[in-house]
Design a protein around this motif. Structure first.
Motif, short mmCIF file in Angstrom:
data_model
loop_
_atom_site.label_atom_id
_atom_site.label_comp_id
_atom_site.label_asym_id
_atom_site.label_seq_id
_atom_site.Cartn_x
_atom_site.Cartn_y
_atom_site.Cartn_z
N LEU A 189 -3.65 15.53 12.75
CA LEU A 189 -2.84 14.38 12.55
C LEU A 189 -2.76 13.52 13.91
O LEU A 189 -2.60 12.39 13.59
N PHE A 228 -1.29 23.31 3.73
CA PHE A 228 -0.23 24.13 3.10
C PHE A 228 -0.14 24.31 1.59
O PHE A 228 -0.28 23.36 0.78
N GLU A 230 10.82 24.33 1.31
CA GLU A 230 11.50 24.04 2.25
C GLU A 230 10.93 23.85 3.72
O GLU A 230 11.18 23.05 4.43
N LYS A 231 10.06 24.66 3.80
CA LYS A 231 9.22 24.83 5.10
C LYS A 231 8.16 23.60 5.15
O LYS A 231 8.06 22.99 6.16
N LEU A 256 -0.16 20.05 13.99
CA LEU A 256 -0.23 18.86 13.94
C LEU A 256 -1.06 17.90 14.80
O LEU A 256 -1.49 16.91 14.65
N SER A 258 8.85 16.51 16.96
CA SER A 258 8.08 17.14 16.03
C SER A 258 7.83 18.87 16.38
O SER A 258 8.13 19.61 15.59
N SER A 260 6.93 16.40 0.61
CA SER A 260 8.32 16.32 0.55
C SER A 260 8.72 16.67 -0.97
O SER A 260 10.17 17.18 -1.10
N ILE A 307 -2.35 27.70 5.19
CA ILE A 307 -1.01 28.33 5.50
C ILE A 307 -0.16 28.40 4.10
O ILE A 307 -0.10 27.22 3.64
N HIS A 363 14.96 13.13 3.82
CA HIS A 363 14.79 13.94 5.33
C HIS A 363 16.13 13.61 6.00
O HIS A 363 16.29 14.36 6.76
N LYS A 379 8.78 20.66 3.78
CA LYS A 379 9.66 19.64 4.02
C LYS A 379 9.86 19.47 5.30
O LYS A 379 9.84 18.13 5.87
N GLN A 380 10.06 20.57 6.08
CA GLN A 380 10.31 20.26 7.68
C GLN A 380 8.95 20.01 8.03
O GLN A 380 9.01 19.27 9.33
N ILE A 381 7.91 20.37 7.75
CA ILE A 381 6.48 20.13 8.30
C ILE A 381 6.17 18.61 8.07
O ILE A 381 5.76 17.93 8.96
N HIS A 382 6.65 18.30 6.75
CA HIS A 382 6.61 16.65 6.59
C HIS A 382 7.32 15.79 7.54
O HIS A 382 6.88 14.80 8.06
N ILE A 383 8.71 16.09 7.59
CA ILE A 383 9.44 15.57 8.65
C ILE A 383 8.70 15.45 10.17
O ILE A 383 8.76 14.23 10.67
N SER A 384 8.40 16.48 10.55
CA SER A 384 7.75 16.53 11.79
C SER A 384 6.46 15.54 11.78
O SER A 384 6.03 15.18 12.77
N ALA A 385 5.70 15.58 10.66
CA ALA A 385 4.52 14.67 10.47
C ALA A 385 5.00 13.35 10.71
O ALA A 385 4.28 12.45 11.14
N PRO A 390 -5.18 21.16 8.50
CA PRO A 390 -4.04 22.36 7.91
C PRO A 390 -3.59 22.05 6.45
O PRO A 390 -3.31 20.84 6.42
N LEU A 440 -2.34 18.25 5.53
CA LEU A 440 -1.38 17.65 6.77
C LEU A 440 -2.30 16.75 7.53
O LEU A 440 -2.85 16.94 8.47
#
Lengths: 259, 259
Positions: free
Chosen positions: B198, A129, A158-159, B195, B181, A93, A153, B230, A161-167, A127, A112
């Motif tokens: 994870l 990042f 910004e991207k 993902l 996600s 984040s 990857i 978030h 952060k979105q990956i982190h939210i999805s996690a 993965p 991740l």
């Protein structure tokens, strides 16, 4: 070429990262942690020295890895002399720019995964990042990351952060739903073990199918009799009832929208 | 002794149950479904006859299994002549009493699993919850269940409802979090595959640890900077933001209460 590194942090992530870096031939010179025991224990495992003082962190290394909680990253940065060496943080984040002003060579290496004490993790399939301020540094970070993972990857802040939210949804929130299930079962004298085959199959299914396609249960078909029945059973637990309602509505709306 | 059975239903649960029953030596005489194709296809696989008319369901069997959605169970019951043979329903949320008046021999056989077309399931490890109106019938149901599963648990209707809710949280709701996600990743041009390690580890962890103990992430430590960050990112999706907030609060409260 054996690169050397100083590890700032001694928690779960730092431990797993430190161990895989050492195993892949990196030379860990020093471990920093506020907590003496944590610093000492990890340093011993990595054959490194340790310190509990940010001012005593050495900079005779090729790069620094900061594996701390977000707040702690911000707190420790101003106290360390990085001598313009490459600093990497590992946060999903925090933006890259949090490192601005502390070195001219900065980057991110974000694995991740959820890391816990005592669990063996196969780093190769995680993965990772990466991001950096320059092509030259990105190439260096890529070569570091490639030693520990097969899945690298490039992603900007910004991207990431979105990956982190999805996690957070797929890991932290999922685990909390397991916790809720466990507490309902406990109240009824039942063991969490009875859910394990269901949990395994739910997970195995999304390894093959998109979760959107895999959805089953009363909410997706908006089975009001089951939903109202469940809400009645949760009446004594208004928070759980609210959560149940919100997730059920979300499932229904999502599946209506893709019909 | 080879017991014979009529299968009312031809969906995912009916298919998996029918196949394991046949495999374990039960004689499936007939399959009923409203939908001709479903009835015919399953009947062919089970070497049975089929019907789409509840009035044509035969009762020259030892027991009936009703594997339908809750609403459909209630709808079909009044149209079938059960001739006092043992009727079993397979629902987590319907009470045993839903069968009252349709036969003097009634019971429940509820396998706790998510069943999908085309997925092989090892029935032996699925917990099967049974209930009946009499000791004699319970013993018969137990002997039927013991042929297909190693894990049979007697649970009354109230307990079974609670088990069903816990399963909705651990399976249907968990899958929906995966769906969320996936949609966040898609919007950012990323594949759900990133993902998977994870998700696997999150699941593997709760096979060993209580999920309450396994909880990690920003909510459990109430990391406001990450949570607010978030929520900001989800500002364009008020439903997801609401869900994020509610689950985060629930995690925090739960872990405060057990400290």
């Amino acid at each position: 070429m054996s690169l050397s590194c100083v590890l700032i942090g001694a928690g779960n992530l730092a431990t797993h990262l430190g161990e895989v870096l050492k195993q892949k031939g990196f030379n860990i010179l020093q471990v920093y942690s506020r907590t003496q025991n944590s610093a000492k224990n990890l340093a011993e495992r990595l054959n490194a020295t340790f310190t509990t003082s940010p001012q005593s962190i050495i900079h005779s290394c090729d790069f620094f890895i900061i594996a701390l909680k977000d707040e702690a990253v911000k707190q420790v940065l101003p106290s360390v002399e990085f001598n313009n060496k490459l600093i990497l943080h590992c946060s999903g984040s925090l933006p890259l720019s949090v490192l601005n002003g502390f070195s001219e060579n900065t980057g991110v290496l974000y694995p991740l995964q959820t890391f816990s004490k005592g669990r063996n993790i196969d780093f190769a399939e995680i993965p990772v990042f990466i991001e950096s301020d320059s092509e030259k540094n990105l190439s260096l970070i890529n070569s570091i990351a490639a030693r520990i993972s097969n899945k690298i990857i490039v992603a900007d802040s910004e991207k990431r952060k979105q990956i982190h939210i999805s996690a957070v949804f797929a890991c932290n929130f999922v685990n909390h739903l397991y916790t809720i299930s466990e507490s309902i079962l406990k109240e009824n004298g039942l063991d969490f073990d009875i859910l394990k085959p269901l949990i395994k199959e739910t997970t195995n299914k999304v390894m093959k199918l998109s979760p959107g396609e895999a959805q089953t249960g009363p909410a997706v078909r908006f089975d009001e009799s089951v939903i109202n029945n469940h809400l009645g059973l949760l009446a004594g637990k208004p928070e759980l009832a609210e959560l149940y309602k919100l997730i059920s509505e979300s499932i229904y709306k999502f599946h209506q929208s893709i019909l």
